[in-house]
Motif scaffolding. Sequence first.
Motif, PDB file in Angstrom:
ATOM      1  N   LEU A  44       1.536   2.557  -1.970  1.00 54.93           N
ATOM      2  CA  LEU A  44       1.513   2.152  -0.675  1.00 54.93           C
ATOM      3  C   LEU A  44       1.543   3.207   0.244  1.00 54.93           C
ATOM      4  O   LEU A  44       2.549   4.135   0.299  1.00 54.93           O
ATOM      5  CB  LEU A  44       2.893   1.236  -0.612  1.00 54.93           C
ATOM      6  CG  LEU A  44       2.715  -0.231  -1.510  1.00 54.93           C
ATOM      7  CD1 LEU A  44       4.258  -0.838  -1.553  1.00 54.93           C
ATOM      8  CD2 LEU A  44       1.763  -1.050  -1.175  1.00 54.93           C
ATOM      9  N   ARG A  47       3.170   3.325   7.056  1.00 60.18           N
ATOM     10  CA  ARG A  47       2.327   2.531   8.260  1.00 60.18           C
ATOM     11  C   ARG A  47       3.080   2.910   9.457  1.00 60.18           C
ATOM     12  O   ARG A  47       4.322   2.472   9.710  1.00 60.18           O
ATOM     13  CB  ARG A  47       1.947   0.948   8.056  1.00 60.18           C
ATOM     14  CG  ARG A  47       1.005   0.709   6.891  1.00 60.18           C
ATOM     15  CD  ARG A  47       0.941  -0.739   6.794  1.00 60.18           C
ATOM     16  NE  ARG A  47      -0.583  -1.170   6.884  1.00 60.18           N
ATOM     17  CZ  ARG A  47      -1.185  -2.211   6.761  1.00 60.18           C
ATOM     18  NH1 ARG A  47      -0.215  -3.162   6.654  1.00 60.18           N
ATOM     19  NH2 ARG A  47      -2.225  -2.469   6.706  1.00 60.18           N
ATOM     20  N   ALA A  81       6.295  -5.022   1.174  1.00 58.35           N
ATOM     21  CA  ALA A  81       4.905  -5.568   1.884  1.00 58.35           C
ATOM     22  C   ALA A  81       4.619  -6.834   1.432  1.00 58.35           C
ATOM     23  O   ALA A  81       4.614  -7.259   0.427  1.00 58.35           O
ATOM     24  CB  ALA A  81       4.209  -4.486   1.799  1.00 58.35           C
ATOM     25  N   PHE A  83       0.305  -8.756   1.985  1.00 58.37           N
ATOM     26  CA  PHE A  83      -0.842  -8.699   2.585  1.00 58.37           C
ATOM     27  C   PHE A  83      -1.641  -9.656   2.030  1.00 58.37           C
ATOM     28  O   PHE A  83      -1.511  -9.884   0.921  1.00 58.37           O
ATOM     29  CB  PHE A  83      -1.633  -7.346   2.540  1.00 58.37           C
ATOM     30  CG  PHE A  83      -1.374  -6.408   1.536  1.00 58.37           C
ATOM     31  CD1 PHE A  83      -0.289  -5.435   1.677  1.00 58.37           C
ATOM     32  CD2 PHE A  83      -2.062  -6.402   0.371  1.00 58.37           C
ATOM     33  CE1 PHE A  83      -0.259  -4.790   0.404  1.00 58.37           C
ATOM     34  CE2 PHE A  83      -2.011  -5.737  -0.502  1.00 58.37           C
ATOM     35  CZ  PHE A  83      -1.043  -4.670  -0.759  1.00 58.37           C
ATOM     36  N   LYS A 141      -3.855  -0.909   2.707  1.00 56.11           N
ATOM     37  CA  LYS A 141      -2.889  -1.582   2.379  1.00 56.11           C
ATOM     38  C   LYS A 141      -2.307  -1.032   1.154  1.00 56.11           C
ATOM     39  O   LYS A 141      -0.833  -0.745   1.235  1.00 56.11           O
ATOM     40  CB  LYS A 141      -3.468  -3.057   2.121  1.00 56.11           C
ATOM     41  CG  LYS A 141      -3.853  -3.694   3.249  1.00 56.11           C
ATOM     42  CD  LYS A 141      -4.396  -4.937   2.837  1.00 56.11           C
ATOM     43  CE  LYS A 141      -4.898  -5.703   4.214  1.00 56.11           C
ATOM     44  NZ  LYS A 141      -6.151  -4.859   4.706  1.00 56.11           N
TER      45      LYS A 141
END
Length: 162
Positions: A44, A47, A81, A83, A141
């Motif tokens: 990962l 971000r 996370a 997504f 991602k």
Amino acid sequence: MSQPTDRLCRIDIDDSALPPATPEIEQDRRVAVFDLLEDNSFVLPGRDGQEVPAGPYALALAVREKRLVFDIATESGGKVAEFHLSLGPFRQTVKDYFQICTSYFDAVKRLPPAQIEAIDMARRGIHNEGARTLQERLEGKAEVDIDTARRLFTLICALIPG
């Protein structure tokens, strides 16, 4: 270079809204989960300057509101996370994959090895195409190697009605 923490340690598949899987699909799913847990690479990226909690990670796969959901947590359950990916780019490949798998399962019962091998090569080609699509869709991602992507694609097939 991936670290021992850049991996998945648990995989849960929410298929509660789907009809029961065939024995062949259920076996493919079990093998994919086993193989994934034995060897995978799941990184990962940080971000917006944020550090990503160290893995290994638990992955919950589901389809919600016609989107493929990757819900990622730490091994101890802390949310890392989530997504959502459009199912559109996967639909045709999944449909093709199920059709070739049906042909393969039928061929194993009645065709000579050379014909079975030809069908299996086509099946692997479609599987690789699905894995590459997944790697593209996960760009930015999560980073996964081709073997991890192949096994995840098998699990995605279990979530997308053929």
